[in-house]
Design an enzyme around this catalytic site. Structure first.
Site, PDB file in Angstrom:
ATOM      1  CB  THR A  59      30.891 -36.589   3.628  1.00 32.14           C
ATOM      2  OG1 THR A  59      29.615 -36.192   4.110  1.00 32.14           O
ATOM      3  CG2 THR A  59      30.857 -36.656   2.111  1.00 32.14           C
TER       4      THR A  59
ATOM      5  N   GLY B 130       0.815  -1.211   0.000  1.00 33.14           N
ATOM      6  CA  GLY B 130       0.000   0.000   0.000  1.00 33.14           C
ATOM      7  C   GLY B 130       0.844   1.255   0.000  1.00 33.14           C
TER       8      GLY B 130
ATOM      9  CG  HIS C 171      22.677 -24.414   9.466  1.00 35.65           C
ATOM     10  ND1 HIS C 171      23.765 -23.893  10.134  1.00 35.65           N
ATOM     11  CD2 HIS C 171      23.084 -25.627   9.015  1.00 35.65           C
ATOM     12  CE1 HIS C 171      24.764 -24.761  10.096  1.00 35.65           C
ATOM     13  NE2 HIS C 171      24.367 -25.809   9.413  1.00 35.65           N
TER      14      HIS C 171
ATOM     15  CB  VAL D 191      34.162  -9.813  17.915  1.00 36.48           C
ATOM     16  CG1 VAL D 191      33.463 -10.035  16.568  1.00 36.48           C
ATOM     17  CG2 VAL D 191      33.218 -10.135  19.066  1.00 36.48           C
TER      18      VAL D 191
END
Length: 1116
Positions: free
Chosen positions: A348, A67, A775, A801
């Protein structure tokens, strides 16, 4: 991927079909879809109301705030709708950062109403329950509903009542609308639950005196619930986010994914881009995309995708050829790069998956060289050395530049090489081969590191199940202290009664025992090998549960020794007989994981459950979490590889094979604990931490779903309270807000240990349209859930970090070095672990041993993705329409026979299929069938009668006629010789048929052979013999056995597929009799089925058909 957006039309269709409410829902199913291909005349015939009512038109392409963007046409007639669409339909439009074509529109009846009749309603899911937001003012100008709306949280498994709605949500609603709204909201909430919605928003919801109107709607459903909701959902078409086209290649990979137990994802971002990726692992795929964007490649990044979960060679080939096909359609002036990356796989077989990629590269070698494609490869995991070798070899043989790296190279280093930001090493150092680790003798074992954490960093008490973190309700300090004191005095069951919600701080120790749900023998053997190399006294697996077999024992290896582990059909027996078990590892499928987990939590002895399955519906996961919180059980997963505590215990396939266990020093404890979402990235963290510190103390992959059973904070607090852990590493990702709890814990002083954090998915904010990563939980629904925002918040809170994932290892090393420098960590001398013998199958896979095969086969190979007959894939057999004759040619003669030869074989099978019930073979079959014997027994009894006297004359006839013809004997000489020798001519003579009553089977075959075969020398010879024999007696004709025998010799000798020696060999070894055996088996089976269908009783031969003759001496 779990929650996916659906179109407004689909959402309304679900609502109109299935909502149950006393409120009158108006305009049900009154909508029309318009595209550039719409036939307006047909549309108005289908929806006649379009001609008579005022209308609303809007795009239905997952565009928010239509809108405000001027993308809604209101109160128009049909011509007005057409005029409104002209400047918009198939025109490019920009919405926020996304550019796309407006191509799908929805037309609905216009609903006249007042502003006061508009409301806002939204239901969305969180970990704790479902939130219902309601505001008495809806529409375009609703504003910040989070701040304005009335809110109600319906806890998991709770129900919503009309009284709750009225009391908590409808305070500002006029009295005359409360009852209607309450009924509608409850009905909508029940629909939301029943159809597994995760988000449902209606704005505005209009309520007039006529009833309820749903004007605009946005919704997401949990796609993992397809197996539950398929009957109601039908086939749902999930539109792509606005600004991104839906490509057929994406649909193709999605279809492969749906048919596979592996995970295959593909999103095309920029088909003209020069940087393409083929990454193994959901977490790793995000990290590679982040790194490409960090290095300035966002505009050239062509795709996002991942392949994981041990796809087969064929599946990897199909995935790889799709990528290669896409990237070789348009040239780029700089050439293109393909990054084949991945973390260190847990289970794997890297070499097996690389074989599929290598096949695709060979198929596309021409286009790849033409488009100047350079390939960079980095991978680790089981048999990765062989995989890298094969990949390197294909580069040399095809001339395509392929640069190959293993675990010695940082995971994302190849991105910098590919983008020209760092040089490519000429000869990168290679880590030791798998065999070098596993075949060392114990007195000269070599491991990569020289130090490890001192044993005093973990006391003996820490090995036990120690006290718990506070539950949601919280344990008072005195209770917590009592728990610590009572832990050593009371059994676990008693403690559970005192503290029902307490969860253990220490999940695993050297004495931890587990039950494995599912017949996962490879994973169990991996756990036992880990136990052995960690010098555990006994295996960590006590038993297995597998409902699909009876109770039995399964053989495994404990070092050099073979042991037996019990396998139980039901959980109750396993729990009763193994009271020492406190961990359950569930390999149950996504369909059965919920029920088996809920059952497991009924046993108080279990305090930890690992759920491996991916794709469990979120609603079921939340119910499991709720019960786990009530029972004091820690859940790891779903959608996880598990976790590992070096020197103590590992879950399933965590940590990969022994070469990685040893290379990453996971056989003894270090000082660093980590928690990650991704299973593959957890193994990469094992690698990074082992190279930058003294190793891992404990590591957990909580799983990639939106609602993992345990959270980052759950494990960080455990690590904080564990003395042996000196520093913590957290690998978060885009989506969710769990990382903010770590920020809060650091600021409040609850977390004091050095914590290194990095959230992957920083590239998400750089894309123009929304991308759902591998994920299910890796999708930001608001700004605070982006990786960039969370990394900044963690940095501001005081966590360590890095600037990017590339620098994560450097930051971990810096923090570790500081802890060593200040004496917090005291390195200790490395102690080599005991060696574990390599399994025979794996040693052979690695090419370390050879063994003579028990037998050989050259006609069929079922080991690959596709069945192969004599070198020909089964798909080609059908594509070439080879028929039964062609298949028989491949399996019997190892040749692709000419078309006429295949037809002749099929004709032979048809004419020999049956010859009535009176012949000995059919008779035996019938007698057996009537005696109640099974099909195989009855068929066998008939086949056993085949020989020289019945049906077995094909070989003998072929041999006799061939020998006579090849020796130059005239037909008359042949007949006379056989008579002189007192031998029958095989293939000559018939009980019923004669020269005057010919066998039509022979006539049909003769006509075909004479018309199609290039030469019929032996058949002509046999027909000359027939002329001689029938002149003596009319029934001494060339019968069907003889005809097939001699004609087949002509076929073998003249079709061009065999040498003379080969043709003679097939006759000699009995191949031709096989034609009769195979053909007549069809008839025998027919007789068996006929007798069963007719319900014939036991056969007894009649007396009057038996001549009872006494011995001569008695009759005299």
């Amino acid at each position: 991927m779990s929650a996916k957006a659906i179109s407004e039309q689909t959402g309304k269709d679900f609502l109109y079909k299935y909502i149950s409410t006393t409120a009158t829902v108006q305009n049900r199913f009154r909508y029309a879809n318009v595209t550039s291909a719409t036939d307006w005349d047909h549309l108005t015939q289908e929806h006649p109301w379009l001609l008579t009512e005022r209308l609303v038109v809007k795009p239905d392409q997952l565009i928010k705030r239509r809108g405000k963007l001027g993308l809604v046409g209101i109160n128009l007639d049909l011509q007005g709708v057409k005029d409104w669409l002209k400047p918009r339909l198939m025109r490019e439009t920009t919405v926020a950062k996304a550019k796309g074509l407006l191509k799908n529109f929805l037309i609905e009846p216009f609903v006249p109403h007042n502003q006061e009749e508009e409301f806002y309603l939204c239901i969305y899911a969180t970990r704790e329950g479902d939130h219902v937001l309601f505001h008495h003012e809806g529409g375009v100008e609703v504003g910040d509903v989070d701040a304005k709306a009335q809110k109600l949280v319906v806890a998991v498994d709770d129900k919503l009542s009309e009284d709750q709605v009225t009391e908590q949500l409808l305070a500002h609603v006029p009295e005359d609308k409360k009852e209607i709204l309450a009924s509608f909201i409850v009905g909508l909430f029940n629909l939301y639950e029943d159809l597994y919605f995760t988000y449902l928003e209606i704005n505005p919801l209009v309520v007039t005196q006529d009833g309820v109107y749903i004007l605009d709607m946005a919704a997401k459903i949990d796609t993992t619930a397809d197996y539950i909701c398929k009957a109601k959902w039908g086939d749902v078409d999930f539109p792509p986010p606005f600004g991104r086209e839906a490509y057929p290649e994406e649909a193709y990979i999605a279809d492969l994914d749906a048919k596979s137990g592996a995970s295959l994802k593909l999103t095309i971002l920029n088909p003209r881009g020069r940087i393409w990726t083929m990454v193994a692992g959901g977490g790793a795929s995000v990290v590679y995309s982040d790194t490409i964007c960090d290095l300035g490649g966002v505009d050239e990044l062509a795709n996002y995708g991942e392949y994981s979960g041990a796809p087969s060679e064929q599946q990897t080939y199909d995935y790889a050829k799709t990528i290669l096909s896409l990237m070789t359609r348009e040239k780029h002036h700089q050439g293109k790069v393909l990054i084949i990356g991945g973390s260190i796989a847990n289970f794997t077989n890297v070499a097996a998956t690389f074989k599929g990629i290598v096949r695709a590269i060979k198929d596309y070698q021409g286009p790849l060289k033409e488009h100047e494609v350079t390939i960079f490869v980095r991978r680790g995991g089981p048999n990765y050395q062989e995989g890298l070798r094969v990949m390197g070899e294909v580069g040399k043989t095809t001339g395509i530049p392929i640069y190959v790296f293993g675990t010695e190279t940082h995971m994302t280093a190849i991105v910098g090489m590919a983008l020209g930001h760092q040089p490519i090493p000429n000869q990168p150092p290679m880590d030791a081969h798998t065999a070098n680790f596993l075949l060392n003798s114990s007195n000269n074992a070599v491991t990569p590191a020289t130090t490890r954490t001192a044993s005093f960093s973990e006391s003996k008490a820490a090995n036990d199940v120690t006290p718990a973190k506070k539950s949601k309700a919280g344990l008072p300090a005195v209770s917590y202290l009592c728990f610590r004191l009572l832990r050593h005095a009371l059994p676990l069951f008693s403690l559970r009664l005192l503290f029902p919600t307490a969860k253990a701080t220490t999940l695993f120790s050297k004495r931890t025992k587990a039950i494995v749900w599912g017949m996962q023998t490879r994973a169990v053997q991996g756990m036992l090998d880990f136990d052995y190399v960690c010098s555990r006294d006994e295996p960590s697996v006590a038993a297995m549960v597998y409902p699909f077999t009876g109770d039995h024992k399964q053989k495994f290896y404990w070092g050099h020794k073979e042991i037996l582990l019990p396998v139980y059909k039901n959980m109750a027996d396993a729990m009763k007989k193994h009271s020492e078990v406190d961990v359950l590892i569930s390999f149950a499928s996504l369909r059965s994981a919920f029920d088996s987990t809920m059952e497991t939590m009924q046993y108080p002895q279990i305090h930890t459950i690992a759920i491996i399955a991916e794709g469990i519906p979120e609603a079921q996961t939340r119910k499991m979490i709720k019960m786990a919180d009530e029972k004091g059980v820690t859940i790891i997963g779903p959608a996880t590889v598990g976790g590992i505590k070096p020197g103590c215990f590992k879950i399933g396939n965590t940590g990969g094979m022994l070469d990685n266990i040893l290379a990453s020093k996971l056989y003894r404890a270090g000082s660093v604990a980590y928690v990650s979402r991704s299973g593959g990235m957890s193994n990469e963290l094992n690698n990074i931490i082992s190279r930058t510190t003294d190793g891992v103390y404990e590591g957990v992959a909580i799983g990639g779903d939106r609602y993992p059973g345990s959270t980052f904070m759950d494990h960080v607090l455990r690590y904080q309270d564990t003395p042996g852990i000196k520093m913590i590493v957290v690998l978060g990702e885009v989506g969710g807000t769990e990382e903010y709890k770590i920020c809060q814990g650091i600021r409040e002083g609850r977390i004091t240990k050095p914590t290194v954090c990095w959230c992957i998915g920083t590239c998400a904010t750089m894309f123009a349209s929304e991308v759902q990563f591998g994920h299910a939980g890796a999708c930001a629904n608001q700004a605070s859930e982006t990786a960039v925002a969370k990394n900044q918040a963690l940095r501001d809170a005081g966590a360590y970090v890095p600037k990017s994932f590339d620098e994560l290892g450097n930051v971990i090393r810096t923090v570790y070095d500081e802890l060593v420098a200040d004496g917090t960590i005291v390195p200790a001398q490395e102690v080599p672990p005991p060696t574990v013998p390599m399994d025979y199958s794996w040693a052979r896979e690695l090419g370390l041993i050879r063994k003579p095969a028990s037998f050989m086969t050259s006609i069929c190979d079922e080991r690959g993705q596709e069945l192969i007959y004599a070198g020909m894939p089964i798909t080609e057999v059908f594509k070439e329409e080879m028929g039964l004759g062609g298949v028989l040619g491949l399996l019997w003669f190892q040749r692709r026979l000419p078309r006429y030869a295949c037809q002749f074989i099929e004709m032979c099978l048809m004419v020999t299929a049956d010859h009535g019930p009176a012949v000995s073979g059919a008779h035996n079959t019938i007698v057996c069938a009537r005696a109640g014997k099974d099909l195989i027994s009855s068929l066998t009894s008939g086949l056993l009668t085949i020989g020289d006297r019945f049906g077995g004359a094909l070989d003998a006839a072929a041999k006799q006629f061939s020998k006579a013809f090849d020796s130059g004997m005239l037909p008359m000489e042949f007949v006379n010789k056989m008579k002189k020798d007192g031998k029958l001519i095989m293939g000559i003579g018939h009980r019923v048929k004669s020269i005057n009553n010919p066998d039509m089977r022979v006539q049909i075959l003769k006509d075909f052979v004479k018309q199609q075969f290039p030469a019929t020398q032996l058949l002509d010879y046999a027909l000359d013999v027939e002329k001689i024999t029938t002149s003596k007696k009319p029934n001494l004709i060339l019968n069907v056995d003889g005809f097939i025998g001699v004609a087949f010799v002509d076929l073998l000798r003249t079709c061009g597929g065999f040498t003379r020696d080969e043709a003679d060999e097939f006759v000699e070894i009995g191949a031709l009799n096989g034609i009769f055996v195979l053909g007549r088996s069809m008839g025998f089976i027919g007789h068996y089925l006929d007798q069963k269908r007719l319900k014939q009783g036991l056969y007894r031969h009649p007396w009057d058909d038996i001549s009872y003759v006494l011995p001569e001496h008695m009759s005299m």
